[in-house]
Write a protein that holds these residues in place. Structure first.
Motif, mmCIF file in Angstrom:
data_model
loop_
_atom_site.group_PDB
_atom_site.id
_atom_site.type_symbol
_atom_site.label_atom_id
_atom_site.label_comp_id
_atom_site.label_asym_id
_atom_site.label_seq_id
_atom_site.Cartn_x
_atom_site.Cartn_y
_atom_site.Cartn_z
ATOM 1 N N UNK A 83 50.484 78.969 5.964
ATOM 2 C CA UNK A 83 49.389 78.005 5.791
ATOM 3 C C UNK A 83 48.671 78.291 4.471
ATOM 4 N N UNK A 84 47.705 77.448 4.156
ATOM 5 C CA UNK A 84 46.924 77.618 2.933
ATOM 6 C C UNK A 84 46.063 78.876 3.006
ATOM 7 N N UNK A 85 45.784 79.448 1.842
ATOM 8 C CA UNK A 85 44.946 80.643 1.770
ATOM 9 C C UNK A 85 43.610 80.418 2.471
ATOM 10 N N UNK A 86 43.254 81.334 3.359
ATOM 11 C CA UNK A 86 42.015 81.236 4.111
ATOM 12 C C UNK A 86 42.158 80.590 5.467
ATOM 13 N N UNK A 87 43.362 80.075 5.786
ATOM 14 C CA UNK A 87 43.574 79.402 7.059
ATOM 15 C C UNK A 87 44.479 80.188 7.999
ATOM 16 N N UNK A 88 44.827 81.378 7.598
ATOM 17 C CA UNK A 88 45.692 82.200 8.428
ATOM 18 C C UNK A 88 45.016 83.500 8.826
ATOM 19 N N UNK A 89 45.835 84.520 9.047
ATOM 20 C CA UNK A 89 45.330 85.798 9.558
ATOM 21 C C UNK A 89 45.686 86.970 8.649
ATOM 22 N N UNK A 90 46.160 86.691 7.443
ATOM 23 C CA UNK A 90 46.497 87.746 6.508
ATOM 24 C C UNK A 90 45.241 88.532 6.123
ATOM 25 N N UNK A 91 45.372 89.840 5.999
ATOM 26 C CA UNK A 91 44.261 90.694 5.602
ATOM 27 C C UNK A 91 44.075 90.586 4.083
ATOM 28 N N UNK A 92 43.306 89.587 3.672
ATOM 29 C CA UNK A 92 43.122 89.352 2.241
ATOM 30 C C UNK A 92 42.307 90.444 1.571
ATOM 31 N N UNK A 93 41.410 91.083 2.301
ATOM 32 C CA UNK A 93 40.656 92.186 1.702
ATOM 33 C C UNK A 93 41.602 93.309 1.298
ATOM 34 N N UNK B 66 39.053 82.260 -1.905
ATOM 35 C CA UNK B 66 39.443 83.320 -2.826
ATOM 36 C C UNK B 66 38.277 83.787 -3.684
ATOM 37 N N UNK B 67 37.445 82.838 -4.113
ATOM 38 C CA UNK B 67 36.301 83.227 -4.937
ATOM 39 C C UNK B 67 35.342 84.113 -4.141
#
Length: 220
Positions: A162-172, A204-205
């Motif tokens: 999915x688009x960035x921010x709409x999933x469960x990936x540990x972006x930090x 992302x910002x």
């Protein structure tokens, strides 16, 4: 322009298809100067004859790895000729399905013209996100110094991309590792619809600690 896509199935079971992909790569490499970039992105491919993004049981046989090395050796000859850099992307459905195999490919090739596109979402199969910290840290330990482009999309634990921010990936963790290895290259959004762009940029910002919004940036 950050890069151009030279993606073709480097592992196609039909050698003629692989040769044609390499021929096309040469044409693209010759045009990079006019296009304003010196980076070409690649997919390491799969034995699936129809879909280069679909896994195949023969991806793990020794002959598949040897075919990849042969394709990549020729691709790097093209890169040397035209003074461009090739960047491959580890992806769970391709022959380079993990950061470990990505490291193996870099070590086998021993070329300064071969680098990595890091897409954290592509490192996880269904059900593996609970182990994100371990997977991401290992990926950067193995590949971090060779990353020249980073992708920003997201994934759910079901495997849905999915688009960035709409999933469960540990972006930090993902962005923290990019910072930790001094990454200063492009972070490129993809796998999203036009209507999702503003939300993903805002996400992302926020994660990056950047205050300006997408709308403000477009107005400048």
């Amino acid at each position: 322009m950050a890069a151009v896509s030279g993606t073709f199935n480097m592992m196609h079971p039909n050698p003629r298809k692989r040769r044609d992909g390499l021929r096309r790569l040469g044409v693209l490499a010759g045009a990079c100067g006019q296009l304003g970039t010196s980076v070409i992105t690649l997919c390491t491919g799969t034995r699936d004859p129809e879909d280069m993004w679909r896994s195949h049981p023969e991806n793990d046989v020794p002959e598949a790895w040897q075919d990849l090395l042969a394709s990549m050796e020729r691709a790097l000859e093209i890169a040397e000729e035209y003074e461009v850099t090739l960047a491959f992307e580890p992806e769970v459905n391709n022959v380079v399905a993990s950061a470990e195999k990505g490291r193996r490919l870099l070590d086998d090739m021993q070329s300064s013209r071969l680098k990595v596109v890091m897409d954290a979402a592509n490192l996880f199969r269904e059900g593996e996100l609970p182990h994100a910290e371990e997977v991401l840290d290992e990926a950067f330990e193995l590949l971090g110094e060779d990353v020249i482009i980073a992708h920003a999309k997201d994934v759910k634990n079901t495997g849905e991309v999915v688009a960035a921010g709409r999933g469960e990936l540990d972006y930090d963790r993902y962005l923290g590792n990019l910072r930790g290895f001094g990454f200063e290259g492009p972070l490129i959004l993809h796998n999203l619809e036009e209507g999702e762009v503003e939300g993903s940029v805002a996400f992302l910002r926020t994660k990056l600690g950047v205050n300006a919004t997408y709308s403000e940036q477009r107005g400048r």
